[in-house]
Design a protein around this motif. Sequence first.
Motif, PDB file in Angstrom:
ATOM      1  N   MET A 195      -9.286  -6.187 -18.010  1.00 55.49           N
ATOM      2  CA  MET A 195      -9.108  -5.219 -16.914  1.00 55.49           C
ATOM      3  C   MET A 195      -9.803  -5.745 -15.661  1.00 55.49           C
ATOM      4  O   MET A 195     -10.922  -6.238 -15.724  1.00 55.49           O
ATOM      5  CB  MET A 195      -9.710  -3.873 -17.311  1.00 55.49           C
ATOM      6  CG  MET A 195      -9.637  -2.797 -16.229  1.00 55.49           C
ATOM      7  SD  MET A 195      -7.968  -2.158 -15.994  1.00 55.49           S
ATOM      8  CE  MET A 195      -7.745  -1.242 -17.523  1.00 55.49           C
ATOM      9  N   LYS A 196      -9.123  -5.648 -14.523  1.00 54.89           N
ATOM     10  CA  LYS A 196      -9.743  -6.026 -13.249  1.00 54.89           C
ATOM     11  C   LYS A 196      -9.337  -5.024 -12.173  1.00 54.89           C
ATOM     12  O   LYS A 196      -8.352  -4.291 -12.312  1.00 54.89           O
ATOM     13  CB  LYS A 196      -9.346  -7.443 -12.847  1.00 54.89           C
ATOM     14  CG  LYS A 196      -7.855  -7.659 -12.632  1.00 54.89           C
ATOM     15  CD  LYS A 196      -7.573  -9.128 -12.413  1.00 54.89           C
ATOM     16  CE  LYS A 196      -6.071  -9.387 -12.350  1.00 54.89           C
ATOM     17  NZ  LYS A 196      -5.756 -10.823 -12.297  1.00 54.89           N
ATOM     18  N   ASN A 197     -10.110  -5.004 -11.124  1.00 52.71           N
ATOM     19  CA  ASN A 197      -9.910  -4.084 -10.015  1.00 52.71           C
ATOM     20  C   ASN A 197      -9.503  -4.906  -8.791  1.00 52.71           C
ATOM     21  O   ASN A 197     -10.253  -5.786  -8.354  1.00 52.71           O
ATOM     22  CB  ASN A 197     -11.213  -3.326  -9.747  1.00 52.71           C
ATOM     23  CG  ASN A 197     -11.026  -2.118  -8.847  1.00 52.71           C
ATOM     24  OD1 ASN A 197      -9.919  -1.795  -8.444  1.00 52.71           O
ATOM     25  ND2 ASN A 197     -12.131  -1.450  -8.548  1.00 52.71           N
ATOM     26  N   VAL A 198      -8.323  -4.628  -8.266  1.00 56.88           N
ATOM     27  CA  VAL A 198      -7.790  -5.393  -7.140  1.00 56.88           C
ATOM     28  C   VAL A 198      -7.810  -4.524  -5.881  1.00 56.88           C
ATOM     29  O   VAL A 198      -7.300  -3.396  -5.879  1.00 56.88           O
ATOM     30  CB  VAL A 198      -6.357  -5.886  -7.418  1.00 56.88           C
ATOM     31  CG1 VAL A 198      -5.822  -6.678  -6.223  1.00 56.88           C
ATOM     32  CG2 VAL A 198      -6.317  -6.740  -8.681  1.00 56.88           C
ATOM     33  N   LYS A 199      -8.407  -5.061  -4.840  1.00 59.08           N
ATOM     34  CA  LYS A 199      -8.474  -4.381  -3.542  1.00 59.08           C
ATOM     35  C   LYS A 199      -7.425  -4.950  -2.603  1.00 59.08           C
ATOM     36  O   LYS A 199      -7.315  -6.170  -2.439  1.00 59.08           O
ATOM     37  CB  LYS A 199      -9.867  -4.563  -2.938  1.00 59.08           C
ATOM     38  CG  LYS A 199     -10.045  -4.011  -1.538  1.00 59.08           C
ATOM     39  CD  LYS A 199     -11.423  -4.410  -0.994  1.00 59.08           C
ATOM     40  CE  LYS A 199     -11.598  -4.016   0.461  1.00 59.08           C
ATOM     41  NZ  LYS A 199     -12.878  -4.541   1.009  1.00 59.08           N
ATOM     42  N   LEU A 200      -6.649  -4.072  -1.985  1.00 57.44           N
ATOM     43  CA  LEU A 200      -5.626  -4.472  -1.021  1.00 57.44           C
ATOM     44  C   LEU A 200      -6.006  -3.982   0.374  1.00 57.44           C
ATOM     45  O   LEU A 200      -6.442  -2.839   0.535  1.00 57.44           O
ATOM     46  CB  LEU A 200      -4.261  -3.873  -1.379  1.00 57.44           C
ATOM     47  CG  LEU A 200      -3.668  -4.183  -2.754  1.00 57.44           C
ATOM     48  CD1 LEU A 200      -2.356  -3.423  -2.927  1.00 57.44           C
ATOM     49  CD2 LEU A 200      -3.455  -5.674  -2.941  1.00 57.44           C
ATOM     50  N   THR A 201      -5.843  -4.836   1.364  1.00 58.86           N
ATOM     51  CA  THR A 201      -5.930  -4.416   2.762  1.00 58.86           C
ATOM     52  C   THR A 201      -4.503  -4.409   3.292  1.00 58.86           C
ATOM     53  O   THR A 201      -3.793  -5.417   3.204  1.00 58.86           O
ATOM     54  CB  THR A 201      -6.804  -5.368   3.585  1.00 58.86           C
ATOM     55  OG1 THR A 201      -8.096  -5.459   2.978  1.00 58.86           O
ATOM     56  CG2 THR A 201      -6.965  -4.862   5.010  1.00 58.86           C
ATOM     57  N   ILE A 202      -4.087  -3.265   3.839  1.00 63.59           N
ATOM     58  CA  ILE A 202      -2.667  -3.020   4.099  1.00 63.59           C
ATOM     59  C   ILE A 202      -2.434  -2.641   5.556  1.00 63.59           C
ATOM     60  O   ILE A 202      -3.172  -1.844   6.136  1.00 63.59           O
ATOM     61  CB  ILE A 202      -2.151  -1.878   3.199  1.00 63.59           C
ATOM     62  CG1 ILE A 202      -2.546  -2.131   1.733  1.00 63.59           C
ATOM     63  CG2 ILE A 202      -0.652  -1.699   3.324  1.00 63.59           C
ATOM     64  CD1 ILE A 202      -2.513  -0.886   0.866  1.00 63.59           C
ATOM     65  N   GLU A 203      -1.385  -3.206   6.116  1.00 61.93           N
ATOM     66  CA  GLU A 203      -0.904  -2.800   7.446  1.00 61.93           C
ATOM     67  C   GLU A 203       0.461  -2.155   7.258  1.00 61.93           C
ATOM     68  O   GLU A 203       1.294  -2.673   6.507  1.00 61.93           O
ATOM     69  CB  GLU A 203      -0.790  -4.023   8.359  1.00 61.93           C
ATOM     70  CG  GLU A 203      -0.206  -3.712   9.736  1.00 61.93           C
ATOM     71  CD  GLU A 203      -0.163  -4.953  10.623  1.00 61.93           C
ATOM     72  OE1 GLU A 203      -1.222  -5.557  10.855  1.00 61.93           O
ATOM     73  OE2 GLU A 203       0.945  -5.324  11.050  1.00 61.93           O
ATOM     74  N   TYR A 204       0.679  -1.036   7.923  1.00 63.90           N
ATOM     75  CA  TYR A 204       2.005  -0.426   7.818  1.00 63.90           C
ATOM     76  C   TYR A 204       2.388   0.370   9.059  1.00 63.90           C
ATOM     77  O   TYR A 204       1.544   0.888   9.777  1.00 63.90           O
ATOM     78  CB  TYR A 204       2.137   0.435   6.563  1.00 63.90           C
ATOM     79  CG  TYR A 204       1.166   1.584   6.402  1.00 63.90           C
ATOM     80  CD1 TYR A 204       1.335   2.798   7.061  1.00 63.90           C
ATOM     81  CD2 TYR A 204       0.086   1.467   5.531  1.00 63.90           C
ATOM     82  CE1 TYR A 204       0.463   3.849   6.874  1.00 63.90           C
ATOM     83  CE2 TYR A 204      -0.805   2.513   5.327  1.00 63.90           C
ATOM     84  CZ  TYR A 204      -0.602   3.711   6.003  1.00 63.90           C
ATOM     85  OH  TYR A 204      -1.475   4.753   5.818  1.00 63.90           O
ATOM     86  N   ASP A 205       3.691   0.416   9.262  1.00 62.23           N
ATOM     87  CA  ASP A 205       4.321   1.252  10.275  1.00 62.23           C
ATOM     88  C   ASP A 205       4.752   2.520   9.557  1.00 62.23           C
ATOM     89  O   ASP A 205       5.628   2.490   8.696  1.00 62.23           O
ATOM     90  CB  ASP A 205       5.523   0.510  10.864  1.00 62.23           C
ATOM     91  CG  ASP A 205       6.297   1.323  11.880  1.00 62.23           C
ATOM     92  OD1 ASP A 205       6.198   2.556  11.876  1.00 62.23           O
ATOM     93  OD2 ASP A 205       7.043   0.713  12.674  1.00 62.23           O
ATOM     94  N   GLY A 206       4.130   3.639   9.898  1.00 67.82           N
ATOM     95  CA  GLY A 206       4.391   4.878   9.175  1.00 67.82           C
ATOM     96  C   GLY A 206       5.614   5.649   9.610  1.00 67.82           C
ATOM     97  O   GLY A 206       5.874   6.749   9.079  1.00 67.82           O
ATOM     98  N   THR A 207       6.403   5.100  10.523  1.00 66.98           N
ATOM     99  CA  THR A 207       7.531   5.833  11.101  1.00 66.98           C
ATOM    100  C   THR A 207       8.486   6.381  10.054  1.00 66.98           C
ATOM    101  O   THR A 207       8.932   7.536  10.138  1.00 66.98           O
ATOM    102  CB  THR A 207       8.309   4.932  12.075  1.00 66.98           C
ATOM    103  OG1 THR A 207       7.426   4.458  13.092  1.00 66.98           O
ATOM    104  CG2 THR A 207       9.456   5.692  12.713  1.00 66.98           C
TER     105      THR A 207
END
Length: 244
Positions: A1-13
Amino acid sequence: MKNVKLTIEYDGTNYSGWQIQNNAITIEQVLEENLKDITGENLKIIGSSRTDAGVHARGFVGNFLTESKIPSDRFRNILNSKLPEDIVILNSEEVELNFNSRFNSKGKTYSYTVLNTPQKPAIGRNYVYHFRRDIDLALMIEASKQFIGTHDFAAFKSSGGNTKTTVRTISSLKIIKQGDYIIFTVTGDGFLYNMVRIIIGTLMEVGLKRIEAKRVRDILISKDRTMSGPCVPPEGLCLEKVYY
């Protein structure tokens, strides 16, 4: 088991915010569906906040637990090859198993952009709040100083949500004008439901001379939502960074 961190950019339109809903497409839903395709697991992503429909992010953070053998740093490229163009993974990395992107957050910075012109824009209209009327920047800056510090922000919260306390600390609130754009940047240890948008709406009422700058403190003390300004539209709001 591992914990993965994501940094995310998004256009919420085109999305109804971050959090999964029964009858609308959300950022979380799209990410979890793609992660299932990649790993074969029914994964749950923990998000750093619950952005509303139409709100954008340059530095949203999420994390998920997985048994996958895929190296953590590879999730970025694999996800980006599958995700729609309005969602991009900026970084993926393994973190400690007890890391929680929501509860370990020490603060966030949001920006809000107002386009102050007579005519509405065709290009970029999904990223600004178009406002036609003249507005007094100096008065807004004067009033903004009263938000700095630790206060009960009950008067600047929309109904809904399940927070235990309405006390929050704002460490910085800056307002600058760049050409026809007025940009608000707010940093705090956390934010209530629609808190940033109501603060901006209140400051704009000050700029229109509908609310006196000195009354901001009285509104904070009152804890009365009816005394503060309107909740400005979501499209001008962007989550810039989450601090840990």
